[in-house]
Design a protein around this motif. Structure first.
Motif, mmCIF file in Angstrom:
data_model
loop_
_atom_site.group_PDB
_atom_site.id
_atom_site.type_symbol
_atom_site.label_atom_id
_atom_site.label_comp_id
_atom_site.label_asym_id
_atom_site.label_seq_id
_atom_site.Cartn_x
_atom_site.Cartn_y
_atom_site.Cartn_z
ATOM 1 N N LEU A 245 -23.245 37.864 -50.385
ATOM 2 C CA LEU A 245 -22.811 36.931 -50.397
ATOM 3 C C LEU A 245 -21.398 35.928 -50.644
ATOM 4 N N ASP A 247 -17.635 33.982 -51.226
ATOM 5 C CA ASP A 247 -16.682 33.159 -51.098
ATOM 6 C C ASP A 247 -16.127 33.893 -50.136
ATOM 7 N N TYR A 248 -15.288 33.394 -49.081
ATOM 8 C CA TYR A 248 -14.512 34.045 -48.385
ATOM 9 C C TYR A 248 -12.764 34.280 -49.405
ATOM 10 N N SER A 272 -19.242 33.196 -42.303
ATOM 11 C CA SER A 272 -19.590 31.915 -41.446
ATOM 12 C C SER A 272 -19.651 31.238 -40.934
ATOM 13 N N THR A 277 -19.781 25.501 -43.580
ATOM 14 C CA THR A 277 -19.336 26.352 -44.132
ATOM 15 C C THR A 277 -18.634 27.220 -43.934
ATOM 16 N N GLU A 280 -15.944 29.998 -44.108
ATOM 17 C CA GLU A 280 -15.749 29.378 -45.984
ATOM 18 C C GLU A 280 -17.076 30.395 -46.723
ATOM 19 N N GLU A 281 -18.453 30.907 -46.312
ATOM 20 C CA GLU A 281 -19.490 32.208 -47.128
ATOM 21 C C GLU A 281 -19.446 32.992 -45.939
ATOM 22 N N TRP A 328 -26.889 31.028 -39.090
ATOM 23 C CA TRP A 328 -26.263 31.458 -40.659
ATOM 24 C C TRP A 328 -27.096 31.548 -41.506
ATOM 25 N N TRP A 329 -28.320 30.539 -42.061
ATOM 26 C CA TRP A 329 -29.370 30.833 -43.056
ATOM 27 C C TRP A 329 -29.845 31.970 -41.928
ATOM 28 N N LYS A 332 -28.633 35.079 -43.280
ATOM 29 C CA LYS A 332 -27.843 34.995 -45.415
ATOM 30 C C LYS A 332 -29.996 34.940 -45.666
#
Length: 534
Positions: A245, A247-248, A272, A277, A280-281, A328-329, A332
């Motif tokens: 995981l 940051d983009y 994401s 987010t 962004e993720e 998304w959660w 992840k």
């Protein structure tokens, strides 16, 4: 008693709500048409043999469900002679011909109003040559069938990221997939056999009829019917599945490390789609080869499990922001814990808790969970190719557009492509491919919103020096097409030179070619080894 009744009512309501979200599709969706009107072409008529129609008249559609088109009929060839008969019939009656596979292009690229549609799925022979490390396949063979034929020793070198598509279709759009080293299908294509508009059969490759090869690959079926192809295959390596995981904004540096590591055989990124987010993720997936794993036993290829659960997850994510966040959660925090590992950890001595899979496994997915029977809505693919040093500002611009237009983004992913040297190339320089899966209502308002979203994303891509993929909806102007593909006029001129009678066409060609009709006619190169159809 009242509490029990309330629970029963709640359970019944939940069942009624959930059942449509998990139901298998009853058939191909047909939601109408957003294609620009095109007049059917009819002209001369002569006494020639009738093709073997599988459908006479009627309409066809594609995976968008928004391209309903009336056609002269559909022919499903069983062999090359059937293709020749259909072409002769079309020439005699002044009809156009379009070749179709599973019709997952979304803008009528597999048919044209009033034309003859060749359903190529009957040409699906597969012949493996282990010594040459090639597989020869019919144009209608699917990647799913090819994987089953070459597994467990071998895998395809380059294919689309899922296996539902036909080889002829993938060649026609020069599709790419998860292997960032192999490039697109063109790079693993030894040769292709084509039937030209006049019925001759020719072989095209980098060394034989090279200009025809460059135009037929990524040529949207406008230069000939793809009868068969010879493809490279590679060892079916065992990989350790890994994910990270990030940051983009860290993606370019992360990919640079992946590209510099020859042990990484496959890679892709999911962005994401959760509102807080959004884009962004990023989850970076990679599949790494270790020499000590290669002697382990490769299990038979299995179909993707939990189709109904996956379908429910996807369909709930279309409903509101809460379900998007939960989806998304789950990706992840849960999905990797229940990942299917086709090589057991007990076999993998020394690999600790790594999940091991064969190369074929990540791509052996026919995405049945993406198909549904939900009325009044459809899912639309987009794809944009962005110079690698512009991916971060492109994502920032995309996020602004999505939020401003309240786009219903179901999935967003990134893959890498190298230089593609076909005539109508989406990647004249190395690029990152951004693939979007968007949901829309099939109403007039829903179609108009998708048109505006598409137009804005195309303009954003052009501003970053990129190009958009052409197998999707025709929600762009000729000016936007020419800005992204300045060579498109020469491409249409070459098509005219190879097919002066205009036998091959489709809705995409009918929509855009007339705007470039003043382009000087190309000179048709000479053809080697041309032979009449048997």
């Amino acid at each position: 008693m009242a509490g029990a009744s309330a629970l029963a009512i709640a359970a019944a309501a939940t069942t009624l709500y959930v059942r449509p979200l998990i139901a298998d599709p009853a058939g191909i969706k047909d939601c109408g048409s957003v294609l620009p009107p095109v007049a059917a072409e009819r002209g001369r008529s002569a006494a020639v043999a009738e093709p073997r129609w599988s459908q006479r008249g009627g309409t066809v559609n594609d995976a968008s469900c928004l391209s309903r088109t009336a056609v002269a009929g559909v022919v499903r060839p069983r062999d090359e002679a059937d293709v020749a008969t259909a072409l002769a019939y079309a020439r005699a009656h002044g009809l156009t011909v379009s070749a179709a596979g599973v019709k997952h292009s979304m803008g009528g690229q597999a048919f044209r109003a009033g034309g003859v549609v060749l359903d190529m799925r009957g040409l699906q022979a597969i012949r493996l040559d282990e010594a040459a490390r090639t597989v020869t396949v019919g144009g209608g063979a699917t990647w799913h069938a090819i994987q089953l034929a070459v597994h467990p020793r071998f895998a395809v070198k380059a294919m689309q990221s899922t296996d539902i598509f036909s080889v002829g279709g993938s060649i026609s759009v020069n599709a790419h997939g998860m292997d960032h080293q192999a490039g697109a299908v063109m790079n693993s294509l030894r040769s292709v056999r084509l039937m030209l508009a006049d019925g001759r059969i020719v072989t095209a490759s980098r060394d034989e009829n090279a200009e025809l090869f460059r135009h037929a690959v990524g040529g949207y079926g406008l230069f000939g019917v793809i009868l068969s192809a010879v493809l490279d295959i590679v060892p079916n390596d065992i990989y350790r599945s890994e994910r990270q995981l990030i940051d983009y904004r860290a993606f370019p540096a992360t990919f640079a490390r992946i590209a510099a590591d020859p042990s990484v055989g496959l890679s892709y990124v999911h962005l994401s789609t959760a509102p807080k987010t959004l884009l962004e993720e990023a989850l970076v997936y990679q599949y790494r080869r270790f020499p000590e794993d290669q002697a382990l036993v490769r299990a038979p290829l299995a179909e993707v499990a939990s189709t109904k659960v996956r379908r429910l997850t996807v369909n709930l994510a279309k409903k509101n922001d809460l379900f998007k966040s939960l989806k998304w959660w789950s990706e992840k925090n849960i999905e990797h814990r229940i990942e299917t590992c086709t090589v057991t950890r007990a076999q993998a001595q020394g690999s600790a808790e790594a999940c091991l899979v064969a190369r074929n496994d990540p791509m052996h997915d026919s995405v049945a969970y993406l198909f549904n029977d939900l009325p009044g809505e459809t899912d639309i693919l987009h794809e944009y190719f962005v110079p690698r040093d512009r991916i971060v500002p492109f994502i920032d611009g995309m996020r602004r557009i999505f939020r401003a237009q309240d786009a219903n983004v179901v999935n967003a992913s990134i893959r890498a492509v190298g230089v593609e040297d076909n005539a109508l190339s989406y990647a004249p320089a190395p690029a990152f491919s951004v693939v979007l899966y968007l949901n829309q209502p099939t109403t007039v308002a829903g179609n108009e919103r998708m048109r505006r979203l598409t137009s804005d994303l195309i303009d954003l891509t052009a501003a970053q020096g990129g190009r958009f993929f052409l197998p999707y909806q025709l929600h762009y102007t000729p000016q936007q097409l020419e800005r992204s593909y300045p060579e498109v006029g020469a491409f249409f001129a070459a098509k005219q030179a190879w097919d002066p009678d205009g036998v091959f066409s489709n809705s995409w060609h009918a929509r855009y070619a007339p705007f470039f009709a003043k382009q000087p006619a190309a000179t048709r190169p000479s053809i080697t080894s041309g032979a009449p159809a048997a």
